[in-house]
Design a protein around this motif. Structure first.
Motif, mmCIF file in Angstrom:
data_model
loop_
_atom_site.group_PDB
_atom_site.id
_atom_site.type_symbol
_atom_site.label_atom_id
_atom_site.label_comp_id
_atom_site.label_asym_id
_atom_site.label_seq_id
_atom_site.Cartn_x
_atom_site.Cartn_y
_atom_site.Cartn_z
ATOM 1 N N ALA A 168 0.767 -1.210 -0.084
ATOM 2 C CA ALA A 168 0.052 0.052 0.049
ATOM 3 C C ALA A 168 0.929 1.321 0.014
ATOM 4 O O ALA A 168 0.383 2.349 -0.469
ATOM 5 N N GLY A 169 2.092 1.078 0.528
ATOM 6 C CA GLY A 169 3.132 2.341 0.614
ATOM 7 C C GLY A 169 3.427 2.582 -0.996
ATOM 8 O O GLY A 169 4.210 3.725 -1.057
ATOM 9 N N ILE A 170 3.361 1.811 -2.077
ATOM 10 C CA ILE A 170 4.007 2.044 -3.290
ATOM 11 C C ILE A 170 2.839 3.086 -3.846
ATOM 12 O O ILE A 170 1.558 2.427 -4.165
ATOM 13 N N GLN A 171 3.157 4.343 -4.082
ATOM 14 C CA GLN A 171 2.416 5.217 -4.849
ATOM 15 C C GLN A 171 2.494 5.618 -6.125
ATOM 16 O O GLN A 171 1.859 6.471 -6.792
ATOM 17 N N ILE A 172 3.517 5.356 -6.685
ATOM 18 C CA ILE A 172 4.022 5.773 -8.045
ATOM 19 C C ILE A 172 3.597 4.885 -9.067
ATOM 20 O O ILE A 172 2.776 3.869 -8.862
ATOM 21 N N PRO A 173 3.593 4.997 -10.258
ATOM 22 C CA PRO A 173 2.718 4.323 -11.354
ATOM 23 C C PRO A 173 3.558 2.963 -11.249
ATOM 24 O O PRO A 173 4.594 2.939 -11.147
ATOM 25 N N ALA A 174 2.682 2.108 -11.503
ATOM 26 C CA ALA A 174 2.976 0.630 -11.312
ATOM 27 C C ALA A 174 2.627 -0.302 -12.471
ATOM 28 O O ALA A 174 1.140 -0.244 -12.755
ATOM 29 N N LEU A 175 3.219 -1.070 -13.098
ATOM 30 C CA LEU A 175 2.819 -2.091 -14.296
ATOM 31 C C LEU A 175 2.958 -3.411 -13.611
ATOM 32 O O LEU A 175 4.472 -3.563 -13.246
ATOM 33 N N ILE A 176 2.226 -4.356 -13.403
ATOM 34 C CA ILE A 176 2.043 -5.547 -12.996
ATOM 35 C C ILE A 176 1.690 -6.713 -14.122
ATOM 36 O O ILE A 176 0.726 -6.333 -14.891
ATOM 37 N N ILE A 177 2.755 -7.448 -14.327
ATOM 38 C CA ILE A 177 2.321 -8.503 -15.661
ATOM 39 C C ILE A 177 2.810 -9.792 -14.931
ATOM 40 O O ILE A 177 3.481 -10.102 -14.279
ATOM 41 N N GLN A 178 1.683 -10.795 -15.341
ATOM 42 C CA GLN A 178 1.831 -12.063 -14.755
ATOM 43 C C GLN A 178 1.290 -13.192 -15.883
ATOM 44 O O GLN A 178 0.317 -12.946 -16.815
ATOM 45 N N GLY A 179 2.171 -14.169 -15.910
ATOM 46 C CA GLY A 179 1.814 -15.125 -16.887
ATOM 47 C C GLY A 179 0.562 -16.194 -16.421
ATOM 48 O O GLY A 179 0.705 -16.608 -15.226
ATOM 49 N N ARG A 180 -0.346 -16.256 -17.315
ATOM 50 C CA ARG A 180 -1.678 -16.994 -16.895
ATOM 51 C C ARG A 180 -1.582 -18.483 -16.488
ATOM 52 O O ARG A 180 -2.235 -18.809 -15.792
ATOM 53 N N LYS A 181 -0.252 -19.028 -17.078
ATOM 54 C CA LYS A 181 -0.378 -20.528 -16.964
ATOM 55 C C LYS A 181 1.124 -20.582 -16.281
ATOM 56 O O LYS A 181 1.656 -21.758 -16.616
ATOM 57 N N ASP A 182 1.426 -19.808 -15.561
ATOM 58 C CA ASP A 182 2.739 -19.832 -14.898
ATOM 59 C C ASP A 182 2.931 -21.318 -14.074
ATOM 60 O O ASP A 182 2.268 -21.341 -13.169
ATOM 61 N N PRO A 183 3.944 -22.104 -14.309
ATOM 62 C CA PRO A 183 4.028 -23.524 -13.773
ATOM 63 C C PRO A 183 4.835 -23.248 -12.248
ATOM 64 O O PRO A 183 4.546 -24.198 -11.481
ATOM 65 N N LYS A 184 5.498 -21.973 -12.226
ATOM 66 C CA LYS A 184 6.185 -21.956 -10.899
ATOM 67 C C LYS A 184 5.779 -21.008 -9.999
ATOM 68 O O LYS A 184 5.732 -21.358 -8.685
ATOM 69 N N VAL A 185 5.219 -19.644 -10.439
ATOM 70 C CA VAL A 185 4.806 -18.915 -9.514
ATOM 71 C C VAL A 185 3.239 -18.938 -9.844
ATOM 72 O O VAL A 185 2.526 -18.833 -10.863
ATOM 73 N N TRP A 203 -2.341 -9.879 -18.137
ATOM 74 C CA TRP A 203 -2.219 -11.178 -18.199
ATOM 75 C C TRP A 203 -1.335 -11.498 -19.419
ATOM 76 O O TRP A 203 -1.620 -10.899 -20.515
ATOM 77 N N ILE A 204 -0.167 -12.348 -19.568
ATOM 78 C CA ILE A 204 0.099 -12.896 -20.570
ATOM 79 C C ILE A 204 -0.194 -14.392 -20.597
ATOM 80 O O ILE A 204 0.341 -15.339 -19.820
ATOM 81 N N ASP A 205 -0.618 -15.021 -21.943
ATOM 82 C CA ASP A 205 -0.991 -16.279 -22.000
ATOM 83 C C ASP A 205 0.363 -17.061 -22.403
ATOM 84 O O ASP A 205 0.514 -17.252 -23.519
ATOM 85 N N PHE A 206 0.693 -17.683 -21.363
ATOM 86 C CA PHE A 206 2.154 -18.547 -21.769
ATOM 87 C C PHE A 206 2.150 -19.583 -20.580
ATOM 88 O O PHE A 206 1.553 -19.258 -19.497
ATOM 89 N N ASN A 207 2.766 -20.615 -20.976
ATOM 90 C CA ASN A 207 2.636 -21.925 -20.150
ATOM 91 C C ASN A 207 4.104 -22.155 -19.442
ATOM 92 O O ASN A 207 4.525 -23.202 -18.992
#
Length: 299
Positions: free
Chosen positions: A226-243, A264-268
């Motif tokens: 919640a303390g992060i107030q600057i512009p932020a981009l969050i990207i995540q693999g939709r089928k990530d097998p590790k995270v 979302w990035i569609d990748f396995n």
């Protein structure tokens, strides 16, 4: 081996700090080199791509068991967009898994902090970005220095892992330490096999202790999002097998920033910043940075 500096016009202080990081890596590479495991030194060497005439820099952080080479394509994309890019080499990386087993996440944060100091010698504006554990370090760095960065980009940050072994990493690490203290280290399991996305870069063995350190890092990040107030981009693999893919939305929801974007990035596979799939990631990064007025369109 010797460290060589880029030929582009530069600041002497920048060159001095870069030379120190290069020489530190070469010393640690020689100390921890393990035949059959250690990669060629160019894989682990930190690098700086200068953009003459630009006042904006990117601190670009690689992931666990990887090295600066992991973010080379991303760095070149950002550099083509008119940005100076520095990719530090996190302690314990680019050498051997045995070296990594003795490191703590505070060592990694200290390295990122040195990278920030280096970029400040040649850039007025700095944004921080990272992949996987590097994304966690980017978020934690902004938490620690809330007024020092223009924006943050976190790709596949491991708020939660999927593997059963990672869930019990603390217990196993405690058992390993007990065995070591009793002189029975051979009974422990200090390393686990790593299903590497990029075996020419990644370690093929992961220290159990490294998993523990990443989990400590991400618990710290979670508490202070919640303390992060600057512009932020969050990207995540939709089928990530590790995270756990829900790590991305959880981080996004926890951010305090009013200017934030989730993709979302569609990748396995876990690794999405190298190879053809990386172009989708870079496209989203470009769109975000253009919206923040921090990047020109790549050439």
């Amino acid at each position: 081996m010797s460290a060589s500096l880029p030929s582009e016009p530069s600041c002497p202080v920048t060159d001095l700090l870069l030379a120190e990081e290069l020489n530190l890596f070469l010393r640690e590479y020689e100390k921890h080199y393990k035949p059959g495991e250690s990669k060629p030194p160019e894989i682990g060497m930190p690098f700086l791509l200068r953009a003459p005439g630009s006042d904006t820099g990117v601190l670009l952080i690689h992931g666990l068991m990887a090295a600066p080479a992991e973010v080379r394509e991303w760095a070149e994309f950002l550099h083509d967009g008119g940005l100076t890019v520095y990719a530090p080499r996190l302690p314990g990386h680019g050498t051997s898994s045995g070296d990594l087993s003795a490191r703590h996440y505070h060592d990694w944060l200290a390295c990122v902090d040195r990278g920030h100091t280096l970029l400040k010698t040649c850039c007025k504006k700095i944004l921080v970005a990272g992949f996987s554990t590097g994304a966690g370090l980017a978020l934690q760095t902004v938490i620690g220095k809330p007024h020092d960065f223009e924006a943050v980009i976190a790709v596949s940050a491991p708020l939660r892992f999927k593997s059963l072994s990672s869930r019990f990493a603390e217990l196993l690490n405690g058992f390993n330490r007990l065995c070591s203290s009793l002189g029975m280290g051979r009974l422990g399991l200090a390393f686990m096999k790593n299903d590497a996305d990029n075996p020419h870069i990644n370690y093929l063995l992961c220290p159990v202790s490294a998993f523990v350190e990443v989990k400590k890092l991400m618990r710290s990040v979670r508490r202070s999002l919640a303390g992060i107030q600057i512009p932020a981009l969050i990207i995540q693999g939709r089928k990530d097998p590790k995270v756990d893919p829900q790590s991305g939305p959880a981080i996004f929801d926890g951010l305090g920033s009013h200017q934030k974007r989730f993709v979302w990035i569609d990748f396995n596979r876990h690794g999405i910043v190298l190879g053809p799939i990386a172009r989708e990631v870079f496209k989203e990064v470009e769109s975000f940075l253009n919206a923040c007025r921090l990047m020109d369109s790549p050439k």
